[in-house]
Design an enzyme around this catalytic site. Structure first.
Site, PDB file in Angstrom:
ATOM      1  N   ASP A 115      -3.266  -0.907  -0.018  1.00 42.29           N
ATOM      2  CA  ASP A 115      -2.658  -0.855  -1.349  1.00 42.29           C
ATOM      3  C   ASP A 115      -1.175  -1.141  -1.151  1.00 42.29           C
ATOM      4  OD1 ASP A 115      -2.159  -0.407  -4.087  1.00 42.29           O
ATOM      5  OD2 ASP A 115      -3.467   1.338  -4.167  1.00 42.29           O
ATOM      6  N   GLU A 154      -8.754   1.623 -10.160  1.00 40.13           N
ATOM      7  CA  GLU A 154      -7.941   2.475  -9.288  1.00 40.13           C
ATOM      8  C   GLU A 154      -6.801   3.105 -10.060  1.00 40.13           C
ATOM      9  OE1 GLU A 154      -4.594   3.565  -6.610  1.00 40.13           O
ATOM     10  OE2 GLU A 154      -4.625   2.121  -8.236  1.00 40.13           O
ATOM     11  N   GLU A 155      -6.217   2.316 -10.972  1.00 40.52           N
ATOM     12  CA  GLU A 155      -4.964   2.734 -11.626  1.00 40.52           C
ATOM     13  C   GLU A 155      -5.124   3.954 -12.528  1.00 40.52           C
ATOM     14  OE1 GLU A 155      -2.126   1.782 -10.804  1.00 40.52           O
ATOM     15  OE2 GLU A 155      -2.282  -0.221  -9.940  1.00 40.52           O
ATOM     16  N   HIS A 213      -7.828  -2.860  -4.532  1.00 40.97           N
ATOM     17  CA  HIS A 213      -8.319  -2.678  -5.902  1.00 40.97           C
ATOM     18  C   HIS A 213      -7.939  -3.856  -6.783  1.00 40.97           C
ATOM     19  CE1 HIS A 213      -4.652  -1.232  -8.080  1.00 40.97           C
ATOM     20  NE2 HIS A 213      -4.328  -0.632  -6.963  1.00 40.97           N
ATOM     21  N   ASP A 242       0.516  -5.275  -7.183  1.00 41.00           N
ATOM     22  CA  ASP A 242      -0.246  -4.021  -7.087  1.00 41.00           C
ATOM     23  C   ASP A 242      -1.497  -4.193  -7.935  1.00 41.00           C
ATOM     24  OD1 ASP A 242      -1.303  -1.478  -7.261  1.00 41.00           O
ATOM     25  OD2 ASP A 242       0.364  -0.655  -8.410  1.00 41.00           O
TER      26      ASP A 242
HETATM   27 ZN   LIG Z   1      -0.504   0.873  -9.148  1.00 44.53          ZN
END
Ligand SMILES: [Zn+2]
Length: 362
Positions: A240, A217-218, A71, A183
């Site tokens: 991820d 995504e978050e 992502h 991330d």
């Molecule tokens: Zn995250």
């Protein structure tokens, strides 16, 4: 590609540029352009969708479709309320951490460009030390040097502006990568490196490969939910980050035991298709790629869930990169793990045939 080093000077330069560019949830397109630019020589075409997800495609005419996915977005804040004396209160855009905010510099994204600010914090001298207040969403606020609300507005800052941290890529001890947003900028980097290696090694895959960099995504896997309907894949291998649980104050009985430097982390969860996961494990064992195991109760909390539970069920699996200090500005990963996730995805792709159903009943 056994023990040879994967990350080159050129690819590391791309990773650094891609990380240093802010890509907050909902505003990912500049990062996607950097990512597509890097991938261009290695793929046949790109798909982009309305909300900004980007897909690099190899063999677009093939009927059988395999996704490898990361992502593209990063956690951030929104300006939520401006006080009369010009301070900004915030709400989360993703899982931003109130505990690390005090004393951080911030970039506020406005139509006029970046406006700098700081999360202030009351001086130690002025606090009641018998009753220390922890930082919370309702007591952290940003100072942009404005004397009042009017001046804030003149500077181009309004409710709804997105706020990111300026922290940039650093290498510690030659083998640890440190940055905000590893991330999951690392995910986009690793799947891009898989595409580069397939191209450089002249691999002709028997299926369509959809190298997917999802948005949003978050805040709940939204980009993956959208793009899986567009692609309608047969297989999805998601990557991820997951927690290194060997630093202080983490309960291994609750979080499991995973460490940076010990290899990719392969997930066990209902959304993970068992036969696909076993294919990944067999590949790791055959190619002597170190790996760790992680179990998830109910949800993986990653885009794996979005792919798995779409289109009547897509065989999905999750290969994670262990990471320290998630959702801080000093997220840390081990270079060896980054390379081993790339190798594991690459080698697994070479182990998938066109038309495989991964059925439990064959
Ligand atoms: Zn995250």
């Amino acid at each position: 590609m056994a023990a040879s080093k994967i990350i080159t000077t050129k690819s590391l330069k791309f990773f650094e540029k891609y990380l240093n560019n802010a890509s907050p949830t909902g505003y990912e397109w500049e990062g996607q352009k950097i990512w597509m630019d890097y991938l261009k020589p290695y793929v046949d075409e790109f798909i982009t969708d309305t909300y900004g997800t980007a897909v690099a495609v190899i063999n677009p005419e093939a009927k059988y479709k395999v996704v490898i996915e990361g992502h593209s977005d990063e956690i951030s804040w929104y300006v939520n309320y401006i006080t009369d004396n010009g301070l900004l209160y915030v709400i989360r855009n993703g899982g931003s951490d109130h505990q690390i905010a005090p004393s951080k510099w911030v970039n506020i994204h406005t139509k006029k460009g970046i406006v700098k600010g700081v999360f202030g914090w009351p001086a130690i001298h002025t606090r009641n030390r018998s009753k220390e207040e922890p930082p919370k969403l309702d007591n952290i606020c940003i100072d942009i040097g404005a004397k009042d609300k009017e001046e804030v507005e003149k500077m181009g800052v309004h409710v709804g502006c997105v706020i990111t941290y300026p922290d940039e890529f650093q290498v510690l001890n030659d083998n640890k990568f440190v940055c905000r947003a590893i991330d999951n900028r690392a995910g986009g980097f690793m799947i891009a490196e898989v595409a580069r290696l397939l191209h450089e090694n002249n691999v002709k895959l028997p299926f369509g490969l959809y190298i997917t960099n999802s948005v949003q995504e978050e805040i709940g896997l939204r980009g993956a939910e959208m793009i899986t309907q567009t692609i309608k894949p047969d297989v999805a291998i998601v990557t991820d980050v997951c927690h290194d649980t060997t630093t202080p104050m983490i309960d291994k009985k609750k979080e499991g035991e995973t460490a940076i430097g010990s290899g990719p982390v392969i997930s066990y969860a209902p959304a993970v298709q068992n036969k696909l996961r076993e294919r990944i494990i067999e590949t790791a064992e055959a190619k002597k790629i170190p790996f760790q195991r992680l179990a998830s109760s109910r949800y993986t909390g990653t885009d794996t869930d979005a792919f798995a539970y779409s289109n009547g069920g897509v065989a999905s699996a999750l290969i994670s990169l262990p990471l320290r200090y998630m959702h801080t500005t000093v997220e840390m990963v081990h270079k060896d793990d980054v390379e081993n996730v790339i190798r594991l995805i690459y080698e697994t792709l070479l182990n998938i045939e066109s038309g495989e159903t991964f059925s439990y009943f064959d």
